[in-house]
Scaffold this active site. Sequence first.
Site, PDB file in Angstrom:
ATOM      1  N   SER A   1      -8.571   3.727   7.318  1.00 40.73           N
ATOM      2  CA  SER A   1      -8.947   2.205   6.883  1.00 40.73           C
ATOM      3  C   SER A   1     -10.235   1.797   7.675  1.00 40.73           C
ATOM      4  CB  SER A   1      -7.897   1.446   7.748  1.00 40.73           C
ATOM      5  OG  SER A   1      -8.271   0.037   7.137  1.00 40.73           O
TER       6      SER A   1
ATOM      7  N   THR B   1      -1.014  -3.323   4.183  1.00 43.95           N
ATOM      8  CA  THR B   1      -1.399  -2.311   3.252  1.00 43.95           C
ATOM      9  C   THR B   1      -0.246  -1.339   2.825  1.00 43.95           C
ATOM     10  OG1 THR B   1      -3.037  -0.576   2.357  1.00 43.95           O
ATOM     11  CG2 THR B   1      -2.528  -0.665   4.588  1.00 43.95           C
TER      12      THR B   1
ATOM     13  N   LYS C   1       3.686  -3.801   1.392  1.00 45.29           N
ATOM     14  CA  LYS C   1       2.956  -5.002   0.767  1.00 45.29           C
ATOM     15  C   LYS C   1       4.136  -5.996   0.165  1.00 45.29           C
ATOM     16  CE  LYS C   1      -1.736  -4.182  -0.339  1.00 45.29           C
ATOM     17  NZ  LYS C   1      -2.840  -4.183  -1.483  1.00 45.29           N
TER      18      LYS C   1
ATOM     19  N   ASN D   1      -0.806  -9.128   1.094  1.00 40.49           N
ATOM     20  CA  ASN D   1      -1.882  -8.406   1.713  1.00 40.49           C
ATOM     21  C   ASN D   1      -2.463  -9.134   3.037  1.00 40.49           C
ATOM     22  OD1 ASN D   1      -3.594  -9.995   0.683  1.00 40.49           O
ATOM     23  ND2 ASN D   1      -5.116  -8.282   0.186  1.00 40.49           N
TER      24      ASN D   1
ATOM     25  N   ASP E   1      -6.059  -9.535  -3.109  1.00 44.68           N
ATOM     26  CA  ASP E   1      -6.656  -8.557  -4.051  1.00 44.68           C
ATOM     27  C   ASP E   1      -7.242  -9.058  -5.243  1.00 44.68           C
ATOM     28  OD1 ASP E   1      -6.123  -6.136  -2.116  1.00 44.68           O
ATOM     29  OD2 ASP E   1      -4.118  -6.081  -2.767  1.00 44.68           O
TER      30      ASP E   1
ATOM     31  N   GLY F   1       0.998   0.725 -11.015  1.00 42.89           N
ATOM     32  CA  GLY F   1       1.628   0.414  -9.432  1.00 42.89           C
ATOM     33  C   GLY F   1       1.119  -0.878  -8.994  1.00 42.89           C
TER      34      GLY F   1
ATOM     35  N   ARG G   1       0.610   7.452 -16.556  1.00 45.39           N
ATOM     36  CA  ARG G   1       1.129   8.811 -16.568  1.00 45.39           C
ATOM     37  C   ARG G   1       2.678   8.685 -16.707  1.00 45.39           C
ATOM     38  NH1 ARG G   1       0.800  12.132 -10.973  1.00 45.39           N
ATOM     39  NH2 ARG G   1       2.104  10.382 -10.364  1.00 45.39           N
TER      40      ARG G   1
ATOM     41  N   TYR H   1     -12.895   3.624  -3.959  1.00 41.50           N
ATOM     42  CA  TYR H   1     -14.310   3.645  -3.276  1.00 41.50           C
ATOM     43  C   TYR H   1     -14.857   4.765  -2.536  1.00 41.50           C
ATOM     44  CZ  TYR H   1     -11.423   1.708   0.443  1.00 41.50           C
ATOM     45  OH  TYR H   1     -10.363   1.597   1.541  1.00 41.50           O
TER      46      TYR H   1
HETATM   47  P1  NAP Z   1       0.810   2.620  -6.255  1.00 36.35           P
HETATM   48  O1  NAP Z   1       1.311   1.502  -6.510  1.00 36.35           O
HETATM   49  O2  NAP Z   1       1.406   3.977  -5.594  1.00 36.35           O
HETATM   50  O3  NAP Z   1       0.489   3.025  -7.769  1.00 36.35           O
HETATM   51  C1  NAP Z   1      -0.488   4.558  -7.968  1.00 36.35           C
HETATM   52  C2  NAP Z   1      -0.590   4.508  -9.476  1.00 36.35           C
HETATM   53  O4  NAP Z   1      -1.295   5.891  -9.666  1.00 36.35           O
HETATM   54  C3  NAP Z   1       0.576   4.855 -10.510  1.00 36.35           C
HETATM   55  O5  NAP Z   1       0.299   4.116 -11.817  1.00 36.35           O
HETATM   56  C4  NAP Z   1       0.657   6.361 -10.538  1.00 36.35           C
HETATM   57  O6  NAP Z   1       1.268   6.996 -11.797  1.00 36.35           O
HETATM   58  C5  NAP Z   1      -0.706   6.801 -10.826  1.00 36.35           C
HETATM   59  N1  NAP Z   1      -1.178   8.233 -10.483  1.00 36.35           N
HETATM   60  C6  NAP Z   1      -1.233   8.620  -9.116  1.00 36.35           C
HETATM   61  N2  NAP Z   1      -1.481   9.788  -9.180  1.00 36.35           N
HETATM   62  C7  NAP Z   1      -1.907  10.086 -10.817  1.00 36.35           C
HETATM   63  C8  NAP Z   1      -2.399  11.258 -11.140  1.00 36.35           C
HETATM   64  N3  NAP Z   1      -2.706  12.522 -10.684  1.00 36.35           N
HETATM   65  N4  NAP Z   1      -2.764  10.998 -12.691  1.00 36.35           N
HETATM   66  C9  NAP Z   1      -2.586   9.934 -13.154  1.00 36.35           C
HETATM   67  N5  NAP Z   1      -2.011   8.721 -12.532  1.00 36.35           N
HETATM   68  C10 NAP Z   1      -1.817   8.829 -11.255  1.00 36.35           C
HETATM   69  O7  NAP Z   1      -0.632   2.453  -5.740  1.00 36.35           O
HETATM   70  P2  NAP Z   1      -1.588   1.026  -5.598  1.00 36.35           P
HETATM   71  O8  NAP Z   1      -1.086   0.401  -4.562  1.00 36.35           O
HETATM   72  O9  NAP Z   1      -1.513   0.331  -6.923  1.00 36.35           O
HETATM   73  O10 NAP Z   1      -3.011   1.447  -5.533  1.00 36.35           O
HETATM   74  C11 NAP Z   1      -3.973   2.000  -6.544  1.00 36.35           C
HETATM   75  C12 NAP Z   1      -5.305   2.578  -6.421  1.00 36.35           C
HETATM   76  O11 NAP Z   1      -5.881   1.220  -6.060  1.00 36.35           O
HETATM   77  C13 NAP Z   1      -5.456   3.298  -4.818  1.00 36.35           C
HETATM   78  O12 NAP Z   1      -6.211   4.503  -5.464  1.00 36.35           O
HETATM   79  C14 NAP Z   1      -5.827   2.713  -4.070  1.00 36.35           C
HETATM   80  O13 NAP Z   1      -6.898   3.316  -3.291  1.00 36.35           O
HETATM   81  C15 NAP Z   1      -6.742   1.545  -4.839  1.00 36.35           C
HETATM   82  N6  NAP Z   1      -6.821   0.219  -3.997  1.00 36.35           N
HETATM   83  C16 NAP Z   1      -8.144  -0.365  -4.023  1.00 36.35           C
HETATM   84  C17 NAP Z   1      -8.195  -1.430  -3.399  1.00 36.35           C
HETATM   85  C18 NAP Z   1      -9.847  -1.990  -3.106  1.00 36.35           C
HETATM   86  O14 NAP Z   1      -9.715  -3.081  -2.378  1.00 36.35           O
HETATM   87  N7  NAP Z   1     -10.598  -1.569  -3.542  1.00 36.35           N
HETATM   88  C19 NAP Z   1      -7.199  -2.175  -2.684  1.00 36.35           C
HETATM   89  C20 NAP Z   1      -5.892  -1.562  -2.816  1.00 36.35           C
HETATM   90  C21 NAP Z   1      -5.863  -0.403  -3.654  1.00 36.35           C
HETATM   91  P3  NAP Z   1       2.914   7.148 -11.947  1.00 36.35           P
HETATM   92  O15 NAP Z   1       3.683   5.617 -12.157  1.00 36.35           O
HETATM   93  O16 NAP Z   1       3.084   8.130 -12.854  1.00 36.35           O
HETATM   94  O17 NAP Z   1       3.345   7.807 -10.533  1.00 36.35           O
END
Ligand code: NAP
Length: 276
Positions: free
Chosen positions: A14, A60, A64, A80, A95, A123, A145, A213
């Site tokens: 992190s 995180t 959450k 968060n 967020d 997600g 997906r 990122y």
């Molecule tokens: P999450 O609740 O675990 O959801 C993950 C999502 O990704 C689900 O829709 C999943 O689809 C999909 N997925 C995973 N692997 C995949 C693949 N190979 N092909 C297509 N879809 C796929 O995760 P989250 O907390 O929402 O986080 C999502 C992203 O946001 C992460 O990459 C995280 O790093 C980023 N994020 C960024 C910030 C920021 O401040 N920039 C903050 C928080 C999170 P299924 O439903 O089909 O499994």
Amino acid sequence: MKKFALIGHNISYSLSPMIHGEIYRKMGLDASYELISVDMQELPLLAERLRRDYDGFNVTKPHKENIIPFLDGNPPKSVNTVRIENGKMYGFSTDGYGFTKDLKIRFGDIGKIGGDALILGAGGVARVIIEELKNQGFNVYVWNRTRDKAEKLCEEFGVKFTRLQDIKPDLVVNCTSCGFRKGENPLVGADDDGTVRNLLDRHHVKWAYDTIYSPPQTDFLYCNRASKTANGLGMLILQAIESDRIMCGFDIDEMLEREIYNELMDKLSSKIASNV
Ligand code: NAP
């Protein structure tokens, strides 16, 4: 000395200690910020320790939602940021603030223009971003997906599910966790005849935003023909600034926010680039 922390699981990567450390330094606050990795079973004991010994904490993945039963007041569905005051723990989500603010910084005030926005993923982050874009006046479409997850989310938020082949969006936001490794791209799939291709007609995309990122240039951003692209580093920084307003009571105005944003963008971009 004030005590803050980030709780999650497998969070040694992190950037939060660095981001919050810089903000405390800038604001002249004597404070520590540590990483606490915890599993579900350990969460109740940790929550009591945090309530007793800390001034606030960030949350995180995967906690959450798990943290909500331990909070006071009426927390949002995903938390968060937790402010601790007189032994009470109040939950917030920053967020959405981080995303919308960064979208405006990177792409201009597109909220006024609106258009069709495509969210990839269903997600936690997709939930936040759907709500934000709806509030900005976009017509929001969701692809995921796992189709039933997207359909459930669409029903909850009153937005539409779409297949990638069926949409010509103005804005695309990658909210999946697909893209950390080279070659990973949620837009790439197999056509009916088995040909691998980008399933989205990219010629209409004006803006592409990846919440990921690191790496700074994912395949999703690289292969998009959008005239403007941005990764999620700005969102990360801005959600942290908003979180410190809440946890530490900082009065950070627009100008100072931009100064901190620019400094951290420079510092963290070089750090990320040297790690990939
Ligand atoms: P999450 O609740 O675990 O959801 C993950 C999502 O990704 C689900 O829709 C999943 O689809 C999909 N997925 C995973 N692997 C995949 C693949 N190979 N092909 C297509 N879809 C796929 O995760 P989250 O907390 O929402 O986080 C999502 C992203 O946001 C992460 O990459 C995280 O790093 C980023 N994020 C960024 C910030 C920021 O401040 N920039 C903050 C928080 C999170 P299924 O439903 O089909 O499994």
